[in-house]
Design a protein around this motif. Structure first.
Motif, PDB file in Angstrom:
ATOM      1  N   GLU A 255      18.106  54.731  55.057  1.00 50.72           N
ATOM      2  CA  GLU A 255      18.672  53.377  55.143  1.00 50.72           C
ATOM      3  C   GLU A 255      17.592  52.324  54.968  1.00 50.72           C
ATOM      4  OE1 GLU A 255      22.602  53.886  57.980  1.00 50.72           O
ATOM      5  OE2 GLU A 255      20.611  53.943  58.930  1.00 50.72           O
ATOM      6  N   LEU A 256      16.404  52.570  55.505  1.00 48.88           N
ATOM      7  CA  LEU A 256      15.294  51.644  55.300  1.00 48.88           C
ATOM      8  C   LEU A 256      14.944  51.534  53.821  1.00 48.88           C
ATOM      9  CD1 LEU A 256      12.860  52.532  58.243  1.00 48.88           C
ATOM     10  CD2 LEU A 256      14.407  50.582  58.077  1.00 48.88           C
ATOM     11  N   ARG A 257      14.927  52.664  53.125  1.00 53.46           N
ATOM     12  CA  ARG A 257      14.604  52.640  51.696  1.00 53.46           C
ATOM     13  C   ARG A 257      15.685  51.906  50.895  1.00 53.46           C
ATOM     14  NH1 ARG A 257      12.393  58.183  52.319  1.00 53.46           N
ATOM     15  NH2 ARG A 257      10.127  58.012  52.082  1.00 53.46           N
ATOM     16  N   ARG A 258      16.938  52.107  51.260  1.00 56.38           N
ATOM     17  CA  ARG A 258      18.013  51.406  50.546  1.00 56.38           C
ATOM     18  C   ARG A 258      17.909  49.902  50.764  1.00 56.38           C
ATOM     19  NH1 ARG A 258      21.132  56.069  51.910  1.00 56.38           N
ATOM     20  NH2 ARG A 258      21.913  55.118  53.833  1.00 56.38           N
ATOM     21  N   ALA A 259      17.489  49.492  51.937  1.00 58.29           N
ATOM     22  CA  ALA A 259      17.409  48.070  52.252  1.00 58.29           C
ATOM     23  C   ALA A 259      16.168  47.404  51.668  1.00 58.29           C
ATOM     24  CB  ALA A 259      17.428  47.874  53.774  1.00 58.29           C
ATOM     25  N   PHE A 260      15.023  48.099  51.710  1.00 56.65           N
ATOM     26  CA  PHE A 260      13.754  47.456  51.377  1.00 56.65           C
ATOM     27  C   PHE A 260      13.014  48.060  50.202  1.00 56.65           C
ATOM     28  CE2 PHE A 260      14.297  47.198  56.101  1.00 56.65           C
ATOM     29  CZ  PHE A 260      14.754  45.884  56.114  1.00 56.65           C
ATOM     30  N   GLY A 261      13.543  49.136  49.629  1.00 56.32           N
ATOM     31  CA  GLY A 261      12.890  49.755  48.496  1.00 56.32           C
ATOM     32  C   GLY A 261      11.946  50.869  48.929  1.00 56.32           C
ATOM     33  N   PRO A 262      11.240  51.464  47.967  1.00 51.75           N
ATOM     34  CA  PRO A 262      10.371  52.603  48.288  1.00 51.75           C
ATOM     35  C   PRO A 262       9.188  52.190  49.161  1.00 51.75           C
ATOM     36  CG  PRO A 262      10.057  51.905  46.017  1.00 51.75           C
ATOM     37  CD  PRO A 262      11.220  51.124  46.534  1.00 51.75           C
ATOM     38  N   PHE A 263       8.734  53.109  49.983  1.00 51.85           N
ATOM     39  CA  PHE A 263       7.539  52.884  50.793  1.00 51.85           C
ATOM     40  C   PHE A 263       6.906  54.231  51.084  1.00 51.85           C
ATOM     41  CE2 PHE A 263      11.283  52.773  53.633  1.00 51.85           C
ATOM     42  CZ  PHE A 263      11.030  53.852  54.462  1.00 51.85           C
ATOM     43  N   ARG A 264       5.654  54.186  51.488  1.00 49.97           N
ATOM     44  CA  ARG A 264       4.949  55.408  51.852  1.00 49.97           C
ATOM     45  C   ARG A 264       4.599  55.365  53.336  1.00 49.97           C
ATOM     46  NH1 ARG A 264      -0.625  54.140  51.608  1.00 49.97           N
ATOM     47  NH2 ARG A 264      -1.079  52.258  50.417  1.00 49.97           N
ATOM     48  N   GLY A 265       4.120  56.472  53.845  1.00 48.78           N
ATOM     49  CA  GLY A 265       3.798  56.594  55.257  1.00 48.78           C
ATOM     50  C   GLY A 265       4.319  57.914  55.788  1.00 48.78           C
TER      51      GLY A 265
ATOM     52  N   ARG B  15       4.554  47.085  56.119  1.00 45.59           N
ATOM     53  CA  ARG B  15       3.522  46.140  55.704  1.00 45.59           C
ATOM     54  C   ARG B  15       3.104  46.457  54.276  1.00 45.59           C
ATOM     55  NH1 ARG B  15      -1.456  48.726  56.097  1.00 45.59           N
ATOM     56  NH2 ARG B  15      -1.384  50.706  57.261  1.00 45.59           N
ATOM     57  N   ALA B  16       2.501  45.475  53.617  1.00 45.22           N
ATOM     58  CA  ALA B  16       2.063  45.654  52.238  1.00 45.22           C
ATOM     59  C   ALA B  16       0.616  46.138  52.209  1.00 45.22           C
ATOM     60  CB  ALA B  16       2.199  44.351  51.469  1.00 45.22           C
ATOM     61  N   GLU B  17       0.354  47.083  51.324  1.00 42.30           N
ATOM     62  CA  GLU B  17      -1.008  47.583  51.119  1.00 42.30           C
ATOM     63  C   GLU B  17      -1.119  48.060  49.670  1.00 42.30           C
ATOM     64  OE1 GLU B  17      -2.867  51.575  52.606  1.00 42.30           O
ATOM     65  OE2 GLU B  17      -3.171  50.084  54.200  1.00 42.30           O
ATOM     66  N   ASP B  18      -2.059  47.454  48.936  1.00 43.55           N
ATOM     67  CA  ASP B  18      -2.246  47.818  47.522  1.00 43.55           C
ATOM     68  C   ASP B  18      -0.937  47.713  46.739  1.00 43.55           C
ATOM     69  OD1 ASP B  18      -4.929  48.387  48.089  1.00 43.55           O
ATOM     70  OD2 ASP B  18      -4.454  50.454  48.623  1.00 43.55           O
ATOM     71  N   ASP B  19      -0.212  46.627  46.956  1.00 45.88           N
ATOM     72  CA  ASP B  19       1.040  46.350  46.239  1.00 45.88           C
ATOM     73  C   ASP B  19       2.146  47.359  46.527  1.00 45.88           C
ATOM     74  OD1 ASP B  19       0.082  44.021  44.992  1.00 45.88           O
ATOM     75  OD2 ASP B  19      -0.876  45.210  43.418  1.00 45.88           O
ATOM     76  N   GLU B  20       2.017  48.097  47.618  1.00 46.43           N
ATOM     77  CA  GLU B  20       3.062  49.022  48.041  1.00 46.43           C
ATOM     78  C   GLU B  20       3.450  48.716  49.479  1.00 46.43           C
ATOM     79  OE1 GLU B  20       2.850  53.319  46.296  1.00 46.43           O
ATOM     80  OE2 GLU B  20       0.856  52.797  47.028  1.00 46.43           O
ATOM     81  N   LEU B  21       4.671  49.091  49.853  1.00 41.75           N
ATOM     82  CA  LEU B  21       5.075  49.006  51.251  1.00 41.75           C
ATOM     83  C   LEU B  21       4.648  50.277  51.974  1.00 41.75           C
ATOM     84  CD1 LEU B  21       8.690  47.500  51.212  1.00 41.75           C
ATOM     85  CD2 LEU B  21       6.582  46.401  51.970  1.00 41.75           C
ATOM     86  N   VAL B  22       4.167  50.099  53.185  1.00 37.29           N
ATOM     87  CA  VAL B  22       3.735  51.222  54.016  1.00 37.29           C
ATOM     88  C   VAL B  22       4.505  51.160  55.335  1.00 37.29           C
ATOM     89  CG1 VAL B  22       1.796  52.305  55.217  1.00 37.29           C
ATOM     90  CG2 VAL B  22       1.426  51.193  53.004  1.00 37.29           C
ATOM     91  N   LEU B  23       5.114  52.279  55.720  1.00 33.47           N
ATOM     92  CA  LEU B  23       5.796  52.371  57.008  1.00 33.47           C
ATOM     93  C   LEU B  23       4.762  52.688  58.081  1.00 33.47           C
ATOM     94  CD1 LEU B  23       8.468  52.461  58.618  1.00 33.47           C
ATOM     95  CD2 LEU B  23       8.555  54.912  58.119  1.00 33.47           C
ATOM     96  N   ASP B  24       4.754  51.872  59.125  1.00 33.62           N
ATOM     97  CA  ASP B  24       3.797  52.034  60.210  1.00 33.62           C
ATOM     98  C   ASP B  24       4.553  51.899  61.526  1.00 33.62           C
ATOM     99  OD1 ASP B  24       1.334  52.349  61.439  1.00 33.62           O
ATOM    100  OD2 ASP B  24       0.360  50.764  60.278  1.00 33.62           O
ATOM    101  N   VAL B  25       3.927  52.297  62.606  1.00 29.93           N
ATOM    102  CA  VAL B  25       4.472  52.094  63.945  1.00 29.93           C
ATOM    103  C   VAL B  25       3.453  51.274  64.716  1.00 29.93           C
ATOM    104  CG1 VAL B  25       5.237  53.171  66.092  1.00 29.93           C
ATOM    105  CG2 VAL B  25       5.829  54.210  63.898  1.00 29.93           C
TER     106      VAL B  25
END
Length: 200
Positions: A13-23, A44-54
């Motif tokens: 659901e997070l990916r559908r809402a905000f697009g691809p991310f790594r983590g 958060r953004a890192e190197d033009d990508e979204l990163v999932l963090d806690v």
């Protein structure tokens, strides 16, 4: 001041809402009620990508140790927040499924203030995002999110402020634009796109 929200969305659901991310998405824990000082998922953004963090919810206070964490960012002109707001890499989005505000007056029967929950209409995504900022702390990373004047719906319960909710199209702007453009997003979310819930 918002001091309670939920994040019950799945990684998909997070990916559908905000697009691809790594983590480390394989081990995302279950989040229910999130209070200050608790861990919460953040993108958060890192190197033009979204990163999932806690991250921990709440910045260390600006003065003596032992103060409660600062969870809401209201005065965007404050020097306390300026360095984070000026740096796109220090901005983040905070995924949310619903958030809570407390009634101003206690319930006549229980003598306690009552929780009132807010979210988006069912036609919207099941998860939405607050505009947030983050910083490194001794324990890892900590985040807080912006607030603004409330809309009519939230203001009927909490007339001082509401969290800054980002439209999906504005997420990249928040994460990449210069400070003035990003902070211009700190406006009340449209009342007609929100609803009130009796329970989370």
């Amino acid at each position: 001041m918002c001091n309670l929200y939920t994040m019950n969305a799945s990684v998909d659901e997070l990916r559908r809402a905000f697009g691809p991310f790594r983590g480390d998405t394989a081990n995302l824990p279950s989040f229910g009620d999130i209070y200050p000082n608790r861990a919460a998922p953040v993108l958060r953004a890192e190197d033009d990508e979204l990163v999932l963090d806690v991250m921990q919810w709440g910045f260390p206070g600006p003065t003596a140790a032992g103060r409660r964490p600062v969870t809401n960012v209201r005065n965007l002109a404050s020097p306390f927040w300026r360095s984070a707001l000026k740096s796109p890499e220090r901005r983040c989005i905070v995924p949310v499924t619903r958030f809570c505000e407390w009634t101003a007056e206690p319930d006549p029967e229980t003598k306690r203030k009552r929780k009132v929950w807010f979210g988006l209409h069912e036609a919207e995504h099941p998860v939405f995002a607050f505009a947030g900022i983050w910083r490194r702390v001794e324990e890892g990373r900590a985040m807080a999110f912006l607030t603004c004047e409330p809309n009519e719906l939230v203001g009927a319960i909490h007339p001082k402020a509401m969290p800054v909710i980002l439209n999906p199209a504005d997420v990249r702007r928040w994460l990449s634009d210069e400070m003035a453009s990003a902070c211009a997003l700190a406006v009340p979310f449209a009342t007609e796109r929100m609803r009130q819930f009796a329970n989370p």
